[in-house]
Design a protein around this motif. Structure first.
Motif, PDB file in Angstrom:
ATOM      1  N   THR A 109      -1.607  -4.296   3.299  1.00  0.00           N
ATOM      2  CA  THR A 109      -1.691  -5.115   4.144  1.00  0.00           C
ATOM      3  C   THR A 109      -2.557  -5.021   5.313  1.00  0.00           C
ATOM      4  OG1 THR A 109       0.216  -4.342   5.605  1.00  0.00           O
ATOM      5  CG2 THR A 109       0.759  -5.882   3.701  1.00  0.00           C
ATOM      6  N   ALA A 110      -3.096  -6.119   5.954  1.00  0.00           N
ATOM      7  CA  ALA A 110      -4.108  -5.882   7.011  1.00  0.00           C
ATOM      8  C   ALA A 110      -4.088  -7.155   7.605  1.00  0.00           C
ATOM      9  CB  ALA A 110      -5.576  -5.576   6.401  1.00  0.00           C
ATOM     10  N   ALA A 111      -4.726  -7.040   8.708  1.00  0.00           N
ATOM     11  CA  ALA A 111      -4.751  -8.238   9.678  1.00  0.00           C
ATOM     12  C   ALA A 111      -5.902  -9.188   8.996  1.00  0.00           C
ATOM     13  CB  ALA A 111      -5.419  -7.948  11.108  1.00  0.00           C
ATOM     14  N   HIS A 112      -6.890  -8.870   8.023  1.00  0.00           N
ATOM     15  CA  HIS A 112      -7.885  -9.648   7.537  1.00  0.00           C
ATOM     16  C   HIS A 112      -8.023  -8.935   6.212  1.00  0.00           C
ATOM     17  CE1 HIS A 112      -8.865 -11.120  11.527  1.00  0.00           C
ATOM     18  NE2 HIS A 112      -8.990  -9.677  11.961  1.00  0.00           N
ATOM     19  N   ARG A 113      -8.263  -9.918   5.174  1.00  0.00           N
ATOM     20  CA  ARG A 113      -8.400 -10.050   3.834  1.00  0.00           C
ATOM     21  C   ARG A 113      -9.446  -9.060   3.413  1.00  0.00           C
ATOM     22  NH1 ARG A 113     -10.738 -14.923   4.763  1.00  0.00           N
ATOM     23  NH2 ARG A 113     -12.819 -15.139   3.960  1.00  0.00           N
ATOM     24  N   ARG A 114     -10.641  -8.872   4.121  1.00  0.00           N
ATOM     25  CA  ARG A 114     -11.726  -7.801   3.338  1.00  0.00           C
ATOM     26  C   ARG A 114     -11.157  -6.489   3.367  1.00  0.00           C
ATOM     27  NH1 ARG A 114     -14.023  -7.803  -0.223  1.00  0.00           N
ATOM     28  NH2 ARG A 114     -14.061  -9.541  -0.119  1.00  0.00           N
ATOM     29  N   GLY A 165      -2.174 -10.153   8.092  1.00  0.00           N
ATOM     30  CA  GLY A 165      -2.756 -11.667   7.796  1.00  0.00           C
ATOM     31  C   GLY A 165      -2.954 -11.458   6.328  1.00  0.00           C
ATOM     32  N   ALA A 166      -3.060 -10.620   5.310  1.00  0.00           N
ATOM     33  CA  ALA A 166      -3.392 -10.461   4.102  1.00  0.00           C
ATOM     34  C   ALA A 166      -2.452  -9.575   3.510  1.00  0.00           C
ATOM     35  CB  ALA A 166      -4.892 -10.331   4.114  1.00  0.00           C
ATOM     36  N   VAL A 167      -2.159  -9.468   2.153  1.00  0.00           N
ATOM     37  CA  VAL A 167      -1.429  -9.073   1.336  1.00  0.00           C
ATOM     38  C   VAL A 167      -2.316  -9.032   0.000  1.00  0.00           C
ATOM     39  CG1 VAL A 167       0.558  -8.257  -0.057  1.00  0.00           C
ATOM     40  CG2 VAL A 167       0.780  -9.371   2.418  1.00  0.00           C
ATOM     41  N   VAL A 168      -2.651  -7.706  -0.466  1.00  0.00           N
ATOM     42  CA  VAL A 168      -3.496  -7.565  -1.612  1.00  0.00           C
ATOM     43  C   VAL A 168      -2.838  -6.509  -2.641  1.00  0.00           C
ATOM     44  CG1 VAL A 168      -5.530  -7.042  -2.718  1.00  0.00           C
ATOM     45  CG2 VAL A 168      -5.591  -8.379  -0.784  1.00  0.00           C
ATOM     46  N   GLU A 206       7.231  -7.866  -1.383  1.00  0.00           N
ATOM     47  CA  GLU A 206       7.709  -8.290  -0.041  1.00  0.00           C
ATOM     48  C   GLU A 206       8.085  -7.424   0.974  1.00  0.00           C
ATOM     49  OE1 GLU A 206      11.643 -10.755   1.177  1.00  0.00           O
ATOM     50  OE2 GLU A 206      10.968 -11.222  -0.571  1.00  0.00           O
ATOM     51  N   ALA A 207       8.222  -6.167   0.558  1.00  0.00           N
ATOM     52  CA  ALA A 207       8.451  -4.982   1.652  1.00  0.00           C
ATOM     53  C   ALA A 207       7.273  -4.678   2.480  1.00  0.00           C
ATOM     54  CB  ALA A 207       9.051  -3.663   1.079  1.00  0.00           C
ATOM     55  N   LEU A 208       5.895  -5.046   1.967  1.00  0.00           N
ATOM     56  CA  LEU A 208       4.532  -4.705   2.571  1.00  0.00           C
ATOM     57  C   LEU A 208       4.534  -5.685   3.644  1.00  0.00           C
ATOM     58  CD1 LEU A 208       2.386  -4.559  -0.586  1.00  0.00           C
ATOM     59  CD2 LEU A 208       2.717  -2.739   1.156  1.00  0.00           C
ATOM     60  N   TRP A 209       4.903  -6.940   3.673  1.00  0.00           N
ATOM     61  CA  TRP A 209       4.718  -7.871   4.653  1.00  0.00           C
ATOM     62  C   TRP A 209       5.837  -8.264   5.530  1.00  0.00           C
ATOM     63  CZ3 TRP A 209       7.129 -12.462   4.580  1.00  0.00           C
ATOM     64  CH2 TRP A 209       7.697 -12.857   3.294  1.00  0.00           C
ATOM     65  N   ARG A 210       6.970  -8.193   4.991  1.00  0.00           N
ATOM     66  CA  ARG A 210       8.464  -8.639   5.750  1.00  0.00           C
ATOM     67  C   ARG A 210       8.439  -7.899   7.226  1.00  0.00           C
ATOM     68  NH1 ARG A 210      10.766 -13.110   5.159  1.00  0.00           N
ATOM     69  NH2 ARG A 210      10.990 -13.020   2.869  1.00  0.00           N
ATOM     70  N   ALA A 261      -8.602  -0.776   8.318  1.00  0.00           N
ATOM     71  CA  ALA A 261      -7.490  -1.102   9.428  1.00  0.00           C
ATOM     72  C   ALA A 261      -6.264  -1.735   8.785  1.00  0.00           C
ATOM     73  CB  ALA A 261      -8.216  -1.973  10.381  1.00  0.00           C
ATOM     74  N   LEU A 262      -5.729  -0.725   7.883  1.00  0.00           N
ATOM     75  CA  LEU A 262      -4.374  -1.202   7.143  1.00  0.00           C
ATOM     76  C   LEU A 262      -3.020  -1.039   8.004  1.00  0.00           C
ATOM     77  CD1 LEU A 262      -5.213   0.484   3.934  1.00  0.00           C
ATOM     78  CD2 LEU A 262      -5.821  -1.693   4.357  1.00  0.00           C
ATOM     79  N   ARG A 263      -2.401  -1.957   7.551  1.00  0.00           N
ATOM     80  CA  ARG A 263      -0.987  -2.044   8.366  1.00  0.00           C
ATOM     81  C   ARG A 263       0.070  -1.263   7.627  1.00  0.00           C
ATOM     82  NH1 ARG A 263      -1.185  -5.094  12.896  1.00  0.00           N
ATOM     83  NH2 ARG A 263       0.929  -5.481  12.824  1.00  0.00           N
ATOM     84  N   ARG A 264      -0.014  -1.618   6.253  1.00  0.00           N
ATOM     85  CA  ARG A 264       1.075  -1.003   5.393  1.00  0.00           C
ATOM     86  C   ARG A 264       0.398  -0.577   3.962  1.00  0.00           C
ATOM     87  NH1 ARG A 264       6.421  -4.513   6.642  1.00  0.00           N
ATOM     88  NH2 ARG A 264       6.719  -4.041   8.834  1.00  0.00           N
ATOM     89  N   LEU A 265       0.700   0.328   3.404  1.00  0.00           N
ATOM     90  CA  LEU A 265       0.209   0.821   2.033  1.00  0.00           C
ATOM     91  C   LEU A 265       1.302   1.371   1.156  1.00  0.00           C
ATOM     92  CD1 LEU A 265      -2.987   2.710   1.405  1.00  0.00           C
ATOM     93  CD2 LEU A 265      -0.586   3.417   0.335  1.00  0.00           C
ATOM     94  N   THR A 266       1.589   0.824  -0.155  1.00  0.00           N
ATOM     95  CA  THR A 266       2.448   1.310  -0.991  1.00  0.00           C
ATOM     96  C   THR A 266       1.444   1.456  -2.195  1.00  0.00           C
ATOM     97  OG1 THR A 266       4.353   0.032   0.070  1.00  0.00           O
ATOM     98  CG2 THR A 266       4.594   0.842  -2.293  1.00  0.00           C
TER      99      THR A 266
END
Length: 140
Positions: free
Chosen positions: A99-104, A28-31, A18-22, A74-79
């Protein structure tokens, strides 16, 4: 946000994910990848394992991997969290979340991180098996 951590405590999976995207409306994507302790290895039953690491160097290698991933995609967050110490069956050993804007980008970065971690992180694994204790390579 980029976070790398080595810890003996269990990983709080739900909180970490949850901390990745909140609070990040651009995500747009959390993997995530969660590596679990299983009850067998190389055809032998395993009851638990102990993971040891080279303090300082392990964190440095994982940080380098995280930096590479952030620079490549183009990652937004990384743990990236890796356990050490005694781990029992079904406990998470490693958590990787991006997380990233897009899944790929998110999928590619997550796959890169686990593949590279398995070959580069200075970790040593001792398994407790039905045939006694044994040290095994973590690079599989």
């Amino acid at each position: 946000m980029r976070r790398v951590q080595i810890q003996a405590e269990p990983i709080a999976l739900i909180a970490e994910q949850e901390a990745l995207w909140r609070g990040d409306a651009g995500a747009g994507a959390v993997v995530t990848f969660i590596g679990l302790m299983r009850d067998f290895n190389a055809g032998v039953a395993v009851s638990q394992m102990t993971l040891e690491h080279y303090a300082g160097m392990t964190e440095r290698v994982l940080t380098e991997l995280a930096n590479t991933a952030v620079n490549r995609w183009a990652l937004r967050r990384l743990t990236l969290i890796h356990r050490v110490g005694v781990i029992i069956i079904q406990e998470p050993i490693v958590f990787i979340g991006v997380t990233a804007a897009h899944r790929r980008e998110a999928f590619d970065a997550c796959e890169f991180l686990i593949d590279e971690l398995k070959t580069r992180a200075p970790l040593w694994k001792k398994e407790q098996t039905t045939q006694g204790a044994r040290w095994v390579t973590t690079h599989t």
